[in-house]
Design a protein around this motif. Structure first.
Motif, short mmCIF file in Angstrom:
data_model
loop_
_atom_site.label_atom_id
_atom_site.label_comp_id
_atom_site.label_asym_id
_atom_site.label_seq_id
_atom_site.Cartn_x
_atom_site.Cartn_y
_atom_site.Cartn_z
N GLY A 122 0.80 -1.23 0.00
CA GLY A 122 0.00 0.00 0.00
C GLY A 122 0.83 1.27 0.00
O GLY A 122 1.69 1.45 0.86
N LYS A 123 0.59 2.12 -0.97
CA LYS A 123 1.17 3.47 -0.98
C LYS A 123 -0.03 4.41 -1.01
O LYS A 123 -0.68 4.59 -2.04
N ARG A 124 -0.32 5.03 0.13
CA ARG A 124 -1.56 5.78 0.32
C ARG A 124 -1.35 7.19 0.83
O ARG A 124 -2.30 7.92 1.03
N VAL A 125 -0.07 7.56 1.06
CA VAL A 125 0.24 8.83 1.71
C VAL A 125 0.73 9.85 0.68
O VAL A 125 1.68 9.59 -0.07
N ILE A 126 0.09 11.01 0.65
CA ILE A 126 0.52 12.12 -0.19
C ILE A 126 1.02 13.22 0.74
O ILE A 126 0.25 13.75 1.55
N HIS A 127 2.29 13.57 0.65
CA HIS A 127 2.84 14.65 1.47
C HIS A 127 2.38 15.98 0.87
O HIS A 127 2.75 16.32 -0.25
N PHE A 128 1.59 16.72 1.66
CA PHE A 128 0.92 17.89 1.12
C PHE A 128 1.54 19.22 1.58
O PHE A 128 1.89 20.07 0.77
N LEU A 129 1.72 19.37 2.88
CA LEU A 129 2.29 20.61 3.43
C LEU A 129 3.26 20.29 4.56
O LEU A 129 2.95 19.49 5.45
#
Length: 1019
Positions: A122-129
């Motif tokens: 699973g790759k589910r993390v989006i680094h946003f800020l």
């Protein structure tokens, strides 16, 4: 007082779980809108599908559906000064795009099927800020597929996560501190001080965590830092690690999904490179890069930047990672030619490594192809899958049938999906068979097939493992640097001669028979097209269609990928490839005929001695004429039927004869037959009542060809209850088999041919065979049409032969290989099915018999029985494999002497490349003959390819020695030639004394390939 070690270890596992729970704090939901389509659509058309609004746990599609998702929201004010991430799981694969339509990160659902010992998919993390102010708007687009990594439908296509969350970085780092130390401890025995020190350090850190807040996490990390900072000593082994994302260009998904997998993976790699400055990644297969260039040009530009700076290694040297058992010799050359050409033109990289981690065995012709292409190193992993015998080396010299050697390495962990965890490092150290002579080995880490390659877990682990006491040191670096380093010790490595046979996946020599037939036909059709295109180019009647030929070749090379050509993909892959094969074959043949007609009509040269069937009237008016064309490099004399007229055509090597036919040859033919026998002037064939062969008597040499204790050509059905596209059990040979039953038989005479027509039935399937003997021919052809409707069964035929030998000669690319036909050793036994191309041959010194074919590859030869695998009807992964109508030919060819004396190779070529008949308009009559393009005065030298050079108007002629002898050959050209020079397979000039320019004489080593570049013009 004893220590409570087991209790401490249980506490540490709880510690890690609690820390993991604190890494992300969900603070708000995202709004979800989607536009669903059956097939992918471009970013610019993302709102053209069926619109739906979604909530968590809503299902958005069925298997293989596509959708553009729009996630919107606002970062809560309470998240000010926090790191913000987005957590998204769509029960499928997805890719985030920026506002310009460029992929920036891939996503994979957590529930994807994967071997969890190798990593979490699973790759589910989006680094946003990194530092939120609160109130920031979120508006992102994602291109999604409703399928997991391996093409399965997961969780009914439901939205599992779509959240805004806070990332606790201290907790995040603490988690990997714990994970690496805990796993390192588990790899060490309890009685070591290092094990005990780590255990008590982890337990002490656990005790420091009461509230599981940021301050406690900092304290725990300080405690663990002591053990994390203990460096390794002067270790005798070093591991070179490179990020990897093995991408099958088709397998459990169609090709269209592979293109999107490429975008997801490559964008994830680029994203992680921003966060991890030591991250080195590599990717092979120019086909994949080419798709990125075409479909995602902005992403491709970013890749080029990383390649230029050395963070991204272009790997491989071949256009795709092809099957090397079934692909033809010239096709393998083109894999390297087009692969290296792409990498050189696009990235200015000269590829030195053949990168084939997952291919199902490796032809003994490969070392020469590689060395003569400027490739010095070879990397694979697949031999670790052997079922009966453990391959004895990880670093070794691989020697091919011609004596060429190449440095080979197999990462000792035995996987191209390494977790890069301590267990992986220890596994590599334990397994490495050549650590006594080499202090370096390779590790390929990451998750492939669209899983984005390495994830943060791999990179966080490696950050801690560079020089961690208890493990050997691990360094991220390009694989080329690794190979250059181990090459310095090349004299210490052992040599493995011959093929690298994989003791698994032998079913792939047969499964999906139509694809294999089209592949064979396309390889020969392209040979013919290039040959005639060269002639038309030299004569000035047609421009050489270089772009069209290259495009056709590249698509054929794509279908030679190691999960397409071997038959191990889903049904949709074959439905689509068959449609394309039909189009490509038609296009290739049309281009070929067009060039031949242009040549023939430009200079109509009628051969008065071509046959006894010539028009006696000569006219200046336009008349229909026929040319019989022989593009092979030896003279041929065969019976040809032109519009009902039988002609015994004598066609020179690489030339043609033209004629105007009017009447049939009326001479009597030396053939006759009845229902139970057929004979020509050389052979007499007798049949049993069930249609099988009872006897083949060689009248010329007065000997029986068959072992008459057994029946021959019994069309046998084998049960495969546990078979799949890859594998079948050798136990099936020991299970009682059934066979097709003869329903009808008749004998037919057609000019110089006698035909026994037979019709067989089994269950729902029918076979119609025409067993053909031709006057003057030693070949017995079995023209076969099968209407096959069986499941989990295999169709085979066999021929017990009246010869005694302990080895079988098998046709492979650019030569032959001899294999044992007994089970003396476990290595012999394991080869219960073997791959051969156009023939296998059993020969004594004085006599032998070959079994030829026009599109089959799976053979079994034990003692004196030659067995050919015709069809396999498996249902995994491609359902209903091989069901339908098939047409093919196999031939029994008895001959004097061994396979070299009997010229078996020539007969096999002739079966696969019949004389071509071209009808053309002839408006002027000129008696005479045209000279052959090239003549070779040595029967053991074969002209394999004639083509235009890649970067000039020069002509490339590729020849090879086919008998395993040292030979000399003189060449005679039918055109004016200048600047004849030896080149390598990449068409680069080389210094070699194999060519005597003054006499046009070549010197060949056994099975050697030589390539000439020639400037040609009309005389």
């Amino acid at each position: 007082m004893p220590y409570f070690n087991e209790s401490y270890k249980q506490s540490i596992s709880v510690f890690k779980e609690r820390v993991e729970e604190k890494i992300y704090s969900k603070i708000a939901l995202l709004n979800i809108n989607a536009w669903v389509t059956e097939e992918p659509v471009h970013f610019k058309e993302r709102t053209k599908g069926k619109y739906i609004s979604l909530n968590l746990e809503d299902s958005w599609g069925k298997l293989w559906d596509c959708a553009w998702f729009n996630f919107t929201g606002v970062v809560p004010k309470s998240a000010a000064h926090k790191k913000i991430v987005l957590l998204i799981d769509l029960s499928g694969e997805a890719c985030i795009f920026d506002e310009d339509g460029c992929p920036i990160q891939g996503l994979t659902n957590v529930s994807s099927e994967f071997d969890l010992t190798l990593g979490r998919p699973g790759k589910r993390v989006i680094h946003f800020l990194n530092d939120a102010q609160g109130g920031e708007k979120i508006d992102i687009w994602a291109d999604a597929g409703c399928n997991d990594l391996f093409g399965y439908y997961r969780d009914s296509g439901k939205i599992k996560e779509a959240h805004i969350a806070i990332l606790n970085e201290e907790m995040h780092q603490l988690y990997y501190d714990i994970e690496v130390l805990q796993e390192l401890m588990e790899q060490l025995t309890e009685d070591t001080s290092r094990h005990q020190r780590i255990l008590f350090s982890l337990f002490t850190a656990f005790k420091a965590m009461i509230n599981y807040d940021e301050e406690e996490a900092k304290k725990a990390r300080e405690i663990l830092s002591v053990e994390l900072n203990r460096s390794c000593g002067d270790e005798a082994l070093k591991i070179s690690a490179i990020g990897h994302a093995h991408i099958d260009l088709a397998w459990l998904w169609p090709i269209r999904e592979t293109i999107r997998k490429g975008a997801r993976t490559f964008s994830t790699v680029l994203s992680n490179m921003e966060r991890y400055p030591e991250y080195i990644f590599g990717a092979s297969q120019p086909q994949l890069y080419s798709w990125m260039k075409e479909r995602y040009p902005k992403l491709y530009d970013k890749i080029k930047v990383r390649i230029a700076e050395g963070r991204w290694e272009a790997q491989g040297g071949m256009w795709v990672e092809p099957d090397t058992n079934i692909s033809g010799g010239e096709a393998l050359v083109r894999q390297v030619l087009y692969g290296k050409k792409f990498f050189k033109e696009e990235f200015n990289k000269d590829m030195k490594i053949l990168w084939l981690p997952d291919v199902f065995g490796y032809s003994a012709a490969l070392p020469q192809i590689l060395k003569k292409s400027g490739i010095d190193y070879f990397m694979t992993i697949k031999l670790s899958w052997n079922e009966y015998n453990q391959f004895p080396h990880h670093t070794f010299m691989w020697e091919g049938i011609d004596g060429s050697k190449i440095l080979a390495h197999m990462p000792p962990e035995g996987t191209y999906n390494s977790s890069a965890a301590p267990r992986a490092i220890k596994e590599a150290e334990r397994n490495f068979k050549d650590k006594g002579v080499s202090e370096d080995c390779l590790m390929l880490f990451g998750i492939g097939d669209g899983g984005g390659g390495p994830g943060e877990e791999h990179l966080e682990r490696l950050k801690r493992e560079k020089c961690l006491n208890g493990l050997v040191p691990v360094k991220q670096e390009p694989s080329l640097e690794f190979f250059k380093r181990i090459e310095k010790n090349i004299s210490s490595y052992k040599v493995w001669w011959g093929e690298l046979y994989l003791e698994k996946h032998q079913g792939t020599y047969t499964t999906q028979a139509k694809n294999k037939k089209f592949n064979r036909r396309m390889e020969f059709a392209l040979r013919e097209l290039e040959y005639v295109s060269v002639l038309a180019h030299i004569e000035g009647v047609k421009v050489y269609p270089q772009q069209e030929i290259e495009a056709i070749w590249k698509e054929i090379l794509l279908y030679q990928f190691h999960d397409i050509l071997p038959g191990s993909s889903i049904k949709r892959v074959y439905d689509e490839s068959i449609e394309r094969y039909e189009y490509l074959l038609k296009l290739t043949e049309e281009l070929t005929k067009s060039s031949y007609r242009a040549l023939l009509e430009d200079s109509c040269c009628i051969d008065e001695a071509a046959s006894d069937a010539l028009l006696t009237n000569k006219t200046s008016k336009e008349t229909k004429a026929f040319a019989i064309i022989n593009s092979l490099s030896w003279d041929r004399e065969e019976w040809i039927n032109i519009n009902g007229n039988w002609i015994k055509a004598k066609v020179p090597a690489m030339s043609e004869i033209s004629m105007m036919c009017s009447i049939c040859n009326t001479e009597s033919f030396e053939v006759r037959s009845e229902n139970n026998f057929a004979e020509n002037n050389l052979l007499k064939v007798s049949f049993n009542e069930d249609g099988s062969l009872k006897s083949v008597f060689d009248k010329e040499f007065s000997r029986e060809v068959l072992d008459t204790n057994f029946k021959a050509n019994v069309l046998t059905v084998y049960e495969e209850p546990y078979g799949n596209a890859w594998d079948f059990s050798p136990a099936c040979y020991d299970i009682p088999q059934k066979s097709f039953k003869l329903q009808y038989s008749e004998s037919i005479t057609d000019g110089p041919k006698v035909i026994i027509k037979q019709i067989y039935k089994y269950n729902l399937s029918t076979i119609e065979q025409q067993i053909i003997l031709t006057e003057g021919s030693r070949r017995i052809d079995f023209n076969t049409k099968v209407d096959w409707h069986e499941s989990n069964k295999m169709l085979r035929t066999s021929f017990p032969i009246n010869v005694y030998t302990n080895e079988v000669s098998c046709d492979i690319q650019f030569g032959t290989i001899k294999r044992s036909n007994h089970d003396n050793t476990s290595w012999d036994m394991a080869k219960y099915e073997m791959c051969a191309h156009k023939y296998v041959d059993l020969s004594q010194r004085d006599y032998g018999v070959a079994l030829l074919n026009d599109c089959k590859y799976g053979h079994r030869v034990k003692e004196n029985i030659m067995d050919l695998n015709l069809l396999r009807s498996t249902n995994m992964p491609g359902v209903e494999a091989d069901k339908g109508v098939h047409e093919f030919t196999y031939s029994l060819y008895p001959h004097n002497g061994d396979c070299i004396t009997g010229q078996v190779n020539r007969k096999a070529y002739e079966l696969n490349l019949p004389l071509k008949i071209i009808e053309f308009s002839c408006d002027s009559y000129v008696a005479g003959k045209k000279e052959a393009f090239i003549r070779v005065d040595n029967e053991n030298i074969i002209v394999e390819a004639v083509k235009k050079a890649e970067y000039s108007d020069d002509i490339i002629v590729r020849l090879y020695e086919c008998s395993g002898s040292s030979e000399k050959a003189k060449l005679k050209f039918g055109y004016r030639t200048e600047n004849v020079q030896l080149v390598n397979l990449m068409e680069e000039a080389i210094e070699n004394d194999a060519l005597n320019i003054e006499s046009n004489e070549l010197t060949f080593k056994p099975f050697e390939i030589l390539t000439l570049k020639i400037s040609c013009s009309k005389k």
